[in-house]
Enzyme design. Sequence first.
Site, PDB file in Angstrom:
ATOM      1  N   GLU A 113     -46.527  27.947  98.000  1.00 24.91           N
ATOM      2  CA  GLU A 113     -45.555  28.874  97.362  1.00 24.91           C
ATOM      3  C   GLU A 113     -44.334  28.372  97.071  1.00 24.91           C
ATOM      4  O   GLU A 113     -43.920  27.212  97.702  1.00 24.91           O
ATOM      5  CB  GLU A 113     -45.588  30.257  98.298  1.00 24.91           C
ATOM      6  N   HIS A 241     -38.459  40.395  95.403  1.00 21.98           N
ATOM      7  CA  HIS A 241     -39.315  39.389  94.743  1.00 21.98           C
ATOM      8  C   HIS A 241     -39.302  39.424  93.406  1.00 21.98           C
ATOM      9  O   HIS A 241     -39.288  40.428  92.777  1.00 21.98           O
ATOM     10  CB  HIS A 241     -40.826  40.063  95.313  1.00 21.98           C
ATOM     11  N   ARG A 288     -37.342  31.855  95.486  1.00 16.93           N
ATOM     12  CA  ARG A 288     -37.520  33.189  94.749  1.00 16.93           C
ATOM     13  C   ARG A 288     -36.386  33.979  94.481  1.00 16.93           C
ATOM     14  O   ARG A 288     -36.097  34.536  93.584  1.00 16.93           O
ATOM     15  CB  ARG A 288     -38.429  34.252  95.738  1.00 16.93           C
ATOM     16  N   HIS A 349     -37.629  43.615  98.183  1.00 13.58           N
ATOM     17  CA  HIS A 349     -38.997  43.122  98.905  1.00 13.58           C
ATOM     18  C   HIS A 349     -39.066  42.999 100.392  1.00 13.58           C
ATOM     19  O   HIS A 349     -39.679  43.449 101.219  1.00 13.58           O
ATOM     20  CB  HIS A 349     -39.444  41.833  98.142  1.00 13.58           C
ATOM     21  N   ARG A 384     -34.984  34.143 102.489  1.00 13.11           N
ATOM     22  CA  ARG A 384     -36.174  33.657 103.247  1.00 13.11           C
ATOM     23  C   ARG A 384     -37.021  32.684 102.367  1.00 13.11           C
ATOM     24  O   ARG A 384     -37.372  33.115 101.291  1.00 13.11           O
ATOM     25  CB  ARG A 384     -36.993  34.852 103.634  1.00 13.11           C
TER      26      ARG A 384
END
Length: 542
Positions: A113, A241, A288, A349, A384
Amino acid sequence: MVKKYDFLVIGSGIAGMSFALKVAHKGKVAILCKTCMEEANTHYAQGGVASVTKPTDHFEDHVVDTLIAGDGICDEKVVRKVVEEAPGQIKQLLEWGVDFDKNEKGEFDLHKEGGHSDFRILHHKDNTGEEIQDSLIETVKKHPNIDIFDQHFAIEIITQHHLGQLVKHTTPNIECYGAYVLDIRTNHVHTFLAKMTMIATGGIGNIYQTTTNPPVATGDGISMVYRAKGLVQDMEFVQFHPTALYHPGDRPSFLITEAMRGYGGILRNKKGEAFMEKYDPRGSLAPRDVVARSIDKEMKKTGDECVFLDVTHKDPEVTKREYPTIYHKCLSYGIDITKDYIPVAPAAHYFCGGIKVDLNARTSINRLYAAGECSCTGLHGANRLASNSLIEAIVYADAAAKDALKQFSSLDWNENVPEWNDEGTSLNEEMVLITQSEKEVNQIMQNYVGIVRSNLRLKRAFDRLELLYKETESLFQRSVVSKEICELRNIINTAYLVIKYAQARKESRGLHYTIDYPEKNEHMSLYDTEVLKKRQEGKVKA
Ligand code: FAD
Ligand code: SIN
């Protein structure tokens, strides 16, 4: 009515249930959740759990990826703890019956990811959270020492304040004796006395209009601890997100996992142009915060309400096999992801801030632990890294359990705690007063405290929120206590903290981006420079 337990656990997600399972052999445990056991952020996790499990991957690489995503303010001790203890906790999940996908060689089928330098995400198809949640529920239900109280809403944690003492943020040795809890079925407030209390109440997504979080994520634990004069930190860092399914009216927004970009998904605008490389050389797999901001910019530039994720070039059978939940959900909206682009837009998110805890998951209040999304350990810093939260939750639940087991037998219940005082509350307010205020908070946060912020927007948000705060506090004082009024209070309280912390940060860092201070302050943490140096010297994977 008074109920007494050795351990009171508020929350039935991965943090709460794993803590309960680790202390239950030594004492009686109560687990509370405000709706049903299944409804938790944990249940909705798709991508998976980050952990170094294959010989060619290294702790150092996972550490460095986490530090880079955190943009200079992660606590490196915490990062090393979580990364190094992760494989042990994966083993624990397997023992509790969690089934992670394997390849034909019998090895874990690892995904990659955004921001990860290697394939290290363990997953169960695209519904990892459901697999974890269901396995833990089954294990918890079988345990003779664990009592489950669903439809039980924790209103406040009990401290010396409830015994008539003046408690301030500066009061030393604040202690938690349990919680006042509303039984939603009977409307009765019970006093749960505990030797040790664990807050594991999850996220805050519902302070925003668009969120991937289920309705239970209203920041209750953070607000309870803040009202009890406990410490919170990093409250400005809200993670959006990048790719929630764009389907106006859906709340929560359905997530299109980041793993789909690891799988080869390409972000395109309405014209079909792959636009991410314009903003970052890492393209669709940049961390992200970068992707969410780039999508936000692209949407503002084109005036469109969404962008698109394209997996139409991938083998349709593999897509259907690997991402069955997403395939079927999109198909139910008339989108065949093997042939059509998926409309996506960012949504609130994950919350990086929360209740400040130490390496043993202790909060600043004695006899009170916090773990999972409601806590702030220092792992995430300003942003994060994908799939680092489930693992953080279980590592810290483990730390709390070890610490609590050392102490609880020397503690006793505080028998002087009075029952819940509802004097002067006779009003059953019209629901519309609550639901409308909640919508207003959601709009304020979405419009003024979102992906891009400014001094003016934050000031406007603060002023609007103040009015809602005053109205709601007065309503709360007069009303018969209900889940709805408590949640509204908590949403306002959490939103207030996010705004205050955002106003105090006079720079742009990680998830906090403001047009008034677009640069990072000089005082980058040591880790940043050290980490980048190591990468440049090729000591860790780029
Ligand atoms: P939760 O699982 O949210 O549990 C909170 C519990 O607290 C619930 O039982 C709730 O009822 C209870 N509760 C709350 N307030 C009260 C109250 N006042 N009284 C009583 N009970 C209360 N992370 C990853 O690492 N990998 C992923 O792939 C991933 N995917 C995600 C996908 C989605 C759509 C979402 C929303 C999140 C995802 N995350 C992922 C984040 C991760 O799922 C959460 O951070 C994590 O599950 C939080 O676990 P928790 O135990 O802290 O809280
Ligand atoms: C996702 O599957 O994209 C979510 C992963 C995460 O939130 O860590």
